[in-house]
Motif scaffolding. Structure first.
Motif, PDB file in Angstrom:
ATOM      1  N   UNK A  38       0.775  -1.094   0.080  1.00 31.73           N
ATOM      2  CA  UNK A  38      -0.158   0.167  -0.151  1.00 31.73           C
ATOM      3  C   UNK A  38       0.811   1.159  -0.109  1.00 31.73           C
ATOM      4  N   UNK A  39       0.258   2.232  -0.788  1.00 31.15           N
ATOM      5  CA  UNK A  39       0.949   3.636  -0.908  1.00 31.15           C
ATOM      6  C   UNK A  39       0.031   4.526  -0.521  1.00 31.15           C
ATOM      7  N   UNK A  40       0.318   5.603   0.349  1.00 24.64           N
ATOM      8  CA  UNK A  40      -0.913   6.813   0.435  1.00 24.64           C
ATOM      9  C   UNK A  40      -0.299   8.062   0.201  1.00 24.64           C
ATOM     10  N   UNK A  41      -0.661   8.706  -0.745  1.00 23.63           N
ATOM     11  CA  UNK A  41      -0.344   9.972  -1.300  1.00 23.63           C
ATOM     12  C   UNK A  41      -1.178  11.010  -0.650  1.00 23.63           C
ATOM     13  N   UNK A  42      -0.897  12.672  -0.657  1.00 29.63           N
ATOM     14  CA  UNK A  42      -1.524  13.554  -0.124  1.00 29.63           C
ATOM     15  C   UNK A  42      -2.734  13.601  -1.058  1.00 29.63           C
ATOM     16  N   UNK A  43      -4.030  14.158  -0.205  1.00 27.27           N
ATOM     17  CA  UNK A  43      -5.057  14.563  -0.878  1.00 27.27           C
ATOM     18  C   UNK A  43      -4.960  15.534  -2.104  1.00 27.27           C
ATOM     19  N   UNK A  44      -4.067  16.512  -1.932  1.00 30.46           N
ATOM     20  CA  UNK A  44      -3.902  17.606  -2.935  1.00 30.46           C
ATOM     21  C   UNK A  44      -2.372  17.374  -3.398  1.00 30.46           C
ATOM     22  N   UNK A  45      -2.182  18.083  -4.649  1.00 34.03           N
ATOM     23  CA  UNK A  45      -0.591  18.043  -5.293  1.00 34.03           C
ATOM     24  C   UNK A  45      -0.473  19.407  -6.023  1.00 34.03           C
ATOM     25  N   UNK A  46       0.472  19.649  -6.317  1.00 33.32           N
ATOM     26  CA  UNK A  46       0.807  21.034  -7.255  1.00 33.32           C
ATOM     27  C   UNK A  46       0.028  20.620  -8.422  1.00 33.32           C
ATOM     28  N   UNK A  47      -0.750  21.621  -9.047  1.00 34.92           N
ATOM     29  CA  UNK A  47      -1.471  21.728 -10.368  1.00 34.92           C
ATOM     30  C   UNK A  47      -0.692  21.253 -11.409  1.00 34.92           C
ATOM     31  N   UNK A  48       0.489  21.267 -11.468  1.00 38.93           N
ATOM     32  CA  UNK A  48       1.403  20.914 -12.576  1.00 38.93           C
ATOM     33  C   UNK A  48       1.565  19.534 -12.852  1.00 38.93           C
ATOM     34  N   UNK A  49       1.500  18.838 -11.686  1.00 39.50           N
ATOM     35  CA  UNK A  49       1.605  17.564 -11.779  1.00 39.50           C
ATOM     36  C   UNK A  49       0.573  16.776 -12.559  1.00 39.50           C
ATOM     37  N   UNK A  50      -0.732  17.349 -12.383  1.00 39.68           N
ATOM     38  CA  UNK A  50      -1.787  16.554 -13.095  1.00 39.68           C
ATOM     39  C   UNK A  50      -1.895  17.307 -14.524  1.00 39.68           C
ATOM     40  N   UNK A  51      -1.379  18.481 -14.772  1.00 42.40           N
ATOM     41  CA  UNK A  51      -1.469  18.851 -16.066  1.00 42.40           C
ATOM     42  C   UNK A  51      -0.593  18.472 -17.097  1.00 42.40           C
ATOM     43  N   UNK A  52       0.845  17.956 -16.453  1.00 44.95           N
ATOM     44  CA  UNK A  52       1.828  17.253 -17.046  1.00 44.95           C
ATOM     45  C   UNK A  52       1.583  15.934 -17.177  1.00 44.95           C
ATOM     46  N   UNK A  53       1.093  15.049 -16.031  1.00 43.75           N
ATOM     47  CA  UNK A  53       0.902  13.706 -15.851  1.00 43.75           C
ATOM     48  C   UNK A  53      -0.370  13.397 -16.717  1.00 43.75           C
TER      49      UNK A  53
END
Length: 419
Positions: A38-53
């Motif tokens: 299992x991996x648990x990541x933050x509920x929010x991220x820098x917007x650029x992560x999703x724009x690029x990813x």
């Protein structure tokens, strides 16, 4: 006073939470069997992560993300999916230095601003599995088998596994040109979103929800016919692995998936219900995403399934859910001394693993027994001055009405209710 939850969100109430716990238990069990961590990541991220990813031509990025500036002026987005965050964590925390491939899973809440409909909400929950650091076709097949076996474990039937290959970036250069040539005569009739995608990512037009765009795309050249030899060999190996597992699959050349990071294998699992068919799981390979986020090229694959959609499908198929947890014993009491004694006895029983409820409202004996029945307690006992003086009590089986007399201590009561 605000008395309604925000639109597109739902409370998971106590009479339903045991269903979620049942599914989550099956998730943990199957991930252990497949050796996923299992991996648990933050509920929010820098917007650029999703724009690029995720891709700036996707519906998720263009229309659906919850994005805001924090107090430091940084653009922050509530995660709309899990893969980009897992990939970011893989790079940032040096997971690539651990034995590869890294087999990870998550069970998270995600957020997308989209139209409310059955099984689709603005806050929703996803179970996902990701394998990073491995490019073999066996990984693609393993992920599909994990999802299919989980659905079988929770009781779903009439499932259809659809697979396709969308090739690598080199394959798609040639295909995108063919697709533009096919679509160009009807360019003016495309929706505004697809017009914007026409040059940057025409493949996304095949996934448009507009009925007009769907009609225009009918008869478009199929990407699977344009893939290179390496991608074709990979796809053939995936099919062979599924066949060796005894998992039936169907080739759907029109699956492209809704996110830009996919390469080679893509797949969907469809539930064939009486009134409708619905996609309940989607995934595939994304060999370019890690490099797109600034790391070295790293092969990866994964899938995600919505838990709300899963539960809805289980209901539609008439799957029998596990019964709600009920107390092993209800301890009633009469008088202040008995109330105090019941609290101590309940604690000692709970220490031994029993599920116990007691009276907290000083009800009458009759009302206490009605309450015990309402909460579904398997056994009940009423303690008063006489029971405490004699150190004995009658344990009543609430299902058949039988009573057993025993010593008024935790172990004796446990011996009775465990039979």
């Amino acid at each position: 006073m605000l008395t309604k939850a925000p639109k597109g969100t739902n409370d998971i109430l106590p009479d339903k939470s045991h269903i979620w716990q049942h599914i989550e238990k099956e998730i943990l069990k199957i991930c252990k069997e497949y050796n996923y961590k299992e991996i648990r990541t933050p509920v929010f991220e820098h917007t650029e992560l999703f724009e690029r990813g995720v891709g700036d031509t996707t519906d998720v990025v263009e229309k659906e993300m919850y994005t805001f500036n924090d107090k430091g002026g940084r653009s922050i987005t509530l995660r709309p999916e899990g893969t980009a965050s897992v990939s970011r964590s893989y790079i940032e925390n040096g997971i690539f230095n651990t034995p590869q491939p890294s087999k990870l899973f998550y069970n998270i809440a995600c957020y997308r601003y989209e139209k409310n409909q059955a099984g689709r909400y603005r806050e929703f929950h996803q179970f996902g599995a990701e394998v990073l650091g491995g490019g073999e076709p066996s990984i693609d097949a393993e992920l599909m088998s994990l999802a299919m076996l989980l659905y079988k474990r929770v009781g779903l039937t009439n499932l259809k596994l659809n697979i396709n290959s969308i090739g690598c970036p080199e394959c798609r250069k040639e295909y995108n040109q063919k697709l533009r040539e096919f679509l160009r005569p009807n360019f003016d009739n495309l929706c505004d979103t697809c017009k914007n995608r026409f040059e940057k990512n025409p493949l996304r037009i095949l996934d448009c929800k507009s009925s007009v765009c769907k009609d225009i795309a009918k008869g478009a050249p199929m990407l699977i016919d344009c893939i290179c030899d390496e991608c074709r060999d990979h796809f053939e190996a995936v099919k062979k692995a599924l066949e060796n597992m005894g998992i039936e699959y169907f080739i759907d050349p029109y699956i492209v998936r809704g996110l830009d990071y996919y390469t080679k294998t893509v797949f969907e699992i469809i539930a064939d219900n009486k009134n409708s068919n619905s996609t309940i799981c989607g995934g595939g390979r994304y060999d370019g995403l890690i490099a797109q986020l600034g790391h070295t090229t790293t092969p990866a694959a994964g899938f995600a399934m919505g838990l709300e959609r899963l539960i809805l499908t289980m209901e539609e198929q008439g799957v029998k859910f596990p019964e709600e947890n009920v107390p092993d014993i209800y301890i009633g009491s009469m008088g202040d001394a008995a109330v105090s004694f019941a609290s101590g006895l309940a604690f000692k029983l709970r220490e031994k693993g029993a599920s116990v409820e007691i009276d907290h409202l000083k009800r009458s004996v009759k009302a206490q027994m009605k309450f015990a029945n309402k909460i579904g307690a398997k056994n009940a006992v009423i303690i008063g001055d006489n029971e405490m003086a004699e150190n004995m009590a009658n344990i009543k089986n609430m299902e058949n009405g039988e009573e057993v007399k025993c010593a008024l201590d935790a172990q004796s009561i446990l011996d009775v209710i465990s039979k």
